[in-house]
Design an enzyme around this catalytic site. Structure first.
Site, PDB file in Angstrom:
ATOM      1  N   SER A 155     113.625 -11.208   5.101  1.00 38.34           N
ATOM      2  CA  SER A 155     113.293 -10.195   4.489  1.00 38.34           C
ATOM      3  C   SER A 155     113.148 -10.119   2.694  1.00 38.34           C
ATOM      4  O   SER A 155     112.790  -9.306   2.282  1.00 38.34           O
ATOM      5  CB  SER A 155     114.160  -8.997   4.405  1.00 38.34           C
ATOM      6  OG  SER A 155     114.437  -8.587   6.408  1.00 38.34           O
TER       7      SER A 155
ATOM      8  N   THR B 106     117.463  -7.837   2.604  1.00 37.76           N
ATOM      9  CA  THR B 106     116.714  -7.096   1.566  1.00 37.76           C
ATOM     10  C   THR B 106     118.087  -6.870   0.471  1.00 37.76           C
ATOM     11  O   THR B 106     119.023  -6.573   0.824  1.00 37.76           O
ATOM     12  CB  THR B 106     116.084  -5.090   1.838  1.00 37.76           C
ATOM     13  OG1 THR B 106     114.422  -5.637   2.179  1.00 37.76           O
ATOM     14  CG2 THR B 106     116.370  -4.824  -0.447  1.00 37.76           C
TER      15      THR B 106
ATOM     16  N   THR C  91     112.213  -7.951  -2.392  1.00 39.87           N
ATOM     17  CA  THR C  91     112.330  -7.614  -0.875  1.00 39.87           C
ATOM     18  C   THR C  91     110.593  -7.982  -0.500  1.00 39.87           C
ATOM     19  O   THR C  91     109.547  -7.777  -1.895  1.00 39.87           O
ATOM     20  CB  THR C  91     112.447  -6.215  -0.303  1.00 39.87           C
ATOM     21  OG1 THR C  91     112.377  -6.045   1.226  1.00 39.87           O
ATOM     22  CG2 THR C  91     111.606  -5.544  -1.193  1.00 39.87           C
TER      23      THR C  91
ATOM     24  N   ARG D  18     100.842  -0.887   0.940  1.00 41.92           N
ATOM     25  CA  ARG D  18     102.961  -0.755   0.923  1.00 41.92           C
ATOM     26  C   ARG D  18     103.269  -0.533  -0.138  1.00 41.92           C
ATOM     27  O   ARG D  18     103.857  -2.412  -0.036  1.00 41.92           O
ATOM     28  CB  ARG D  18     103.229  -0.619   2.653  1.00 41.92           C
ATOM     29  CG  ARG D  18     104.300   0.836   3.302  1.00 41.92           C
ATOM     30  CD  ARG D  18     105.929  -0.357   2.597  1.00 41.92           C
ATOM     31  NE  ARG D  18     107.074   1.002   2.478  1.00 41.92           N
ATOM     32  CZ  ARG D  18     108.025   0.467   2.389  1.00 41.92           C
ATOM     33  NH1 ARG D  18     108.467  -0.714   1.889  1.00 41.92           N
ATOM     34  NH2 ARG D  18     108.781   1.191   2.880  1.00 41.92           N
TER      35      ARG D  18
ATOM     36  N   GLY E 252     107.556  -0.202  -1.055  1.00 44.60           N
ATOM     37  CA  GLY E 252     108.640   0.304  -0.917  1.00 44.60           C
ATOM     38  C   GLY E 252     109.624   0.953  -2.078  1.00 44.60           C
ATOM     39  O   GLY E 252     109.016   1.466  -3.086  1.00 44.60           O
TER      40      GLY E 252
ATOM     41  N   THR F 238     118.604  -0.413   0.188  1.00 45.40           N
ATOM     42  CA  THR F 238     118.650  -1.225   1.162  1.00 45.40           C
ATOM     43  C   THR F 238     118.407   0.051   2.287  1.00 45.40           C
ATOM     44  O   THR F 238     118.868   0.909   2.650  1.00 45.40           O
ATOM     45  CB  THR F 238     119.286  -2.019   1.697  1.00 45.40           C
ATOM     46  OG1 THR F 238     119.296  -2.770   2.607  1.00 45.40           O
ATOM     47  CG2 THR F 238     120.701  -1.841   2.259  1.00 45.40           C
ATOM     48  N   GLY F 239     117.286  -0.529   3.582  1.00 41.73           N
ATOM     49  CA  GLY F 239     117.060   0.409   4.482  1.00 41.73           C
ATOM     50  C   GLY F 239     115.744   0.635   4.535  1.00 41.73           C
ATOM     51  O   GLY F 239     114.678   0.090   3.234  1.00 41.73           O
TER      52      GLY F 239
ATOM     53  N   GLY G 154     112.615   2.396   3.379  1.00 32.40           N
ATOM     54  CA  GLY G 154     112.336   2.353   1.638  1.00 32.40           C
ATOM     55  C   GLY G 154     111.809   4.059   1.517  1.00 32.40           C
ATOM     56  O   GLY G 154     112.517   4.500   0.013  1.00 32.40           O
TER      57      GLY G 154
HETATM   58  C1  SD4 Z   1     111.701  -1.372   2.027  1.00 31.38           C
HETATM   59  N1  SD4 Z   1     114.151  -0.885   1.547  1.00 31.38           N
HETATM   60  O1  SD4 Z   1     110.415  -2.144   1.533  1.00 31.38           O
HETATM   61  C2  SD4 Z   1     112.902  -1.992   1.733  1.00 31.38           C
HETATM   62  C3  SD4 Z   1     113.801  -2.684   2.755  1.00 31.38           C
HETATM   63  C4  SD4 Z   1     114.763  -3.450   2.979  1.00 31.38           C
HETATM   64  O2  SD4 Z   1     116.095  -4.376   4.276  1.00 31.38           O
HETATM   65  O3  SD4 Z   1     115.767  -2.832   2.424  1.00 31.38           O
HETATM   66  N2  SD4 Z   1     115.096  -3.631   4.299  1.00 31.38           N
HETATM   67  O4  SD4 Z   1     111.770  -0.771   2.621  1.00 31.38           O
END
Ligand code: SD4
Length: 330
Positions: free
Chosen positions: A89, A191, A209, A219, A221, A242-243, A245
């Site tokens: 990631s 990430t 990330t 795109r 995030g 994280t998560g 975005g």
């Molecule tokens: C995103 N927050 O690009 C990032 C992805 C992520 O672990 O956190 N991955 O949305």
């Protein structure tokens, strides 16, 4: 600190600004929440990062333990997963977009509140170092795509292919159906958002990330967006996300966590309240993951997530460990 916290909480409750009722109700709930027991160590230096990024913390710790600066620590720390092809990631080896191109997002903040960011950057293994250069060598905060690449090359970075065989193979298999499912597989995230408090008591943060796998081309995030993926206020504390975005951007998540700490909440409480805010704004809250980590000026730290499975790596004078964070849903 706890008296100050009580005072700040009461002031926040009695203020008539928009949203204070939400803060009040949520604070009451947060008081009942299970706290990560080691939160109140008050130690410095320390480094905290999202997920099980122990090796990244090791690199940051080697800077911090020699009385180094928090900014150098976070840069050195997040460069570890950026260069690691096994980390799917971040940086080299990251999963590509739907066109098979690895595009990177990163940002960094120093104790002075300066920040630098690169978005949609290709072919550069260490976007965090480019973000730092944007902060230090340009009059801007954020550079995107081609312009970011041009700046990186002019600054001496090398153009590299970041798509590994493993990532290419997976992407080709994905192409057969080509369905973008932004359902977050919590086991498959790495990430890195990292926060460091150095011996001098100064805070810095970094976030880097390759973003959501198989995203649309172009795109971007939350991770490189100051206030969303990362925020540091050296008077209060720092937070990183994280998560998914898009959900973090909608509530300016990391800034929200820092502001909640400013109102007197502990880092864990602040992360929990921000997660509650995300839940309240998204009817599909069971279908995605968001996690936050936070540290305050006193060296208290914590994390919290929407779904179970999130955790953070911590390194301080007592040693290093992986801590499972509490979550709204288990
Ligand atoms: C995103 N927050 O690009 C990032 C992805 C992520 O672990 O956190 N991955 O949305």
């Amino acid at each position: 600190m706890s008296n100050r916290r009580e005072f700040l909480k009461k002031s926040a409750m009695s203020t008539t600004f928009l949203g204070s009722a939400v803060v009040f109700e949520s604070c009451a709930k947060a008081d009942k929440a299970t706290q990560e027991p080691a939160e109140n160590t008050g130690d410095k230096p320390l480094v905290i990062s999202t997920w099980n990024n122990i090796k990244a913390n090791d690199a940051a710790w080697s800077v911090l333990s020699q009385d180094g600066h928090a900014l150098d620590a976070v840069e050195a720390g997040v460069k570890i997963p950026e260069a690691d092809p096994a980390d799917r990631s971040v940086g080299y080896g990251g999963r590509p977009d739907r066109d098979g191109r690895v595009t990177l997002d990163a940002c960094i903040m120093n104790p002075e509140g300066d920040c630098g960011s690169v978005v949609f950057l290709e072919n550069i293994k260490h976007p965090i170092s480019v973000a730092r250069k944007v902060m230090e060598d340009t009059p801007h905060v954020m550079l995107a795509g081609e312009g970011a690449l041009k700046f990186a090359l002019e600054s001496g970075f090398k153009k590299e292919n970041l798509l590994t065989e493993a990532s290419e193979k997976e992407w080709k298999a994905w192409l057969k159906k080509a369905e973008y499912k932004p359902v977050i597989n919590i086991e498959n995230h790495d990430t890195i958002g990292m926060l460091a408090l150095d011996k001098a008591g100064d805070l810095a943060g970094a976030c880097t990330t390759s973003g959501a796998a198989y995203k649309m081309r172009g795109r971007v995030g939350d991770s490189p967006i100051i206030g969303a993926g990362l925020y540091v206020d050296n008077e209060v504390g720092g937070a990183a996300a994280t998560g998914l975005g898009e959900k973090v951007i909608k509530v300016v998540g990391s800034y929200l966590v820092v502001e909640l700490m400013r109102q007197g909440n502990t880092p864990t409480e602040a992360c929990r309240l921000a997660i509650e805010r995300i839940k309240s704004k998204n009817p599909d809250y069971r279908d995605f993951q968001v996690g936050f980590v936070a540290v305050n000026k006193n060296g208290e730290y914590g994390g919290y997530s929407l779904q179970k499975g999130f955790g953070f790596a911590l390194h301080n004078e007592e040693g290093k460990k992986y801590v499972k964070a509490d979550s709204l849903f288990s």
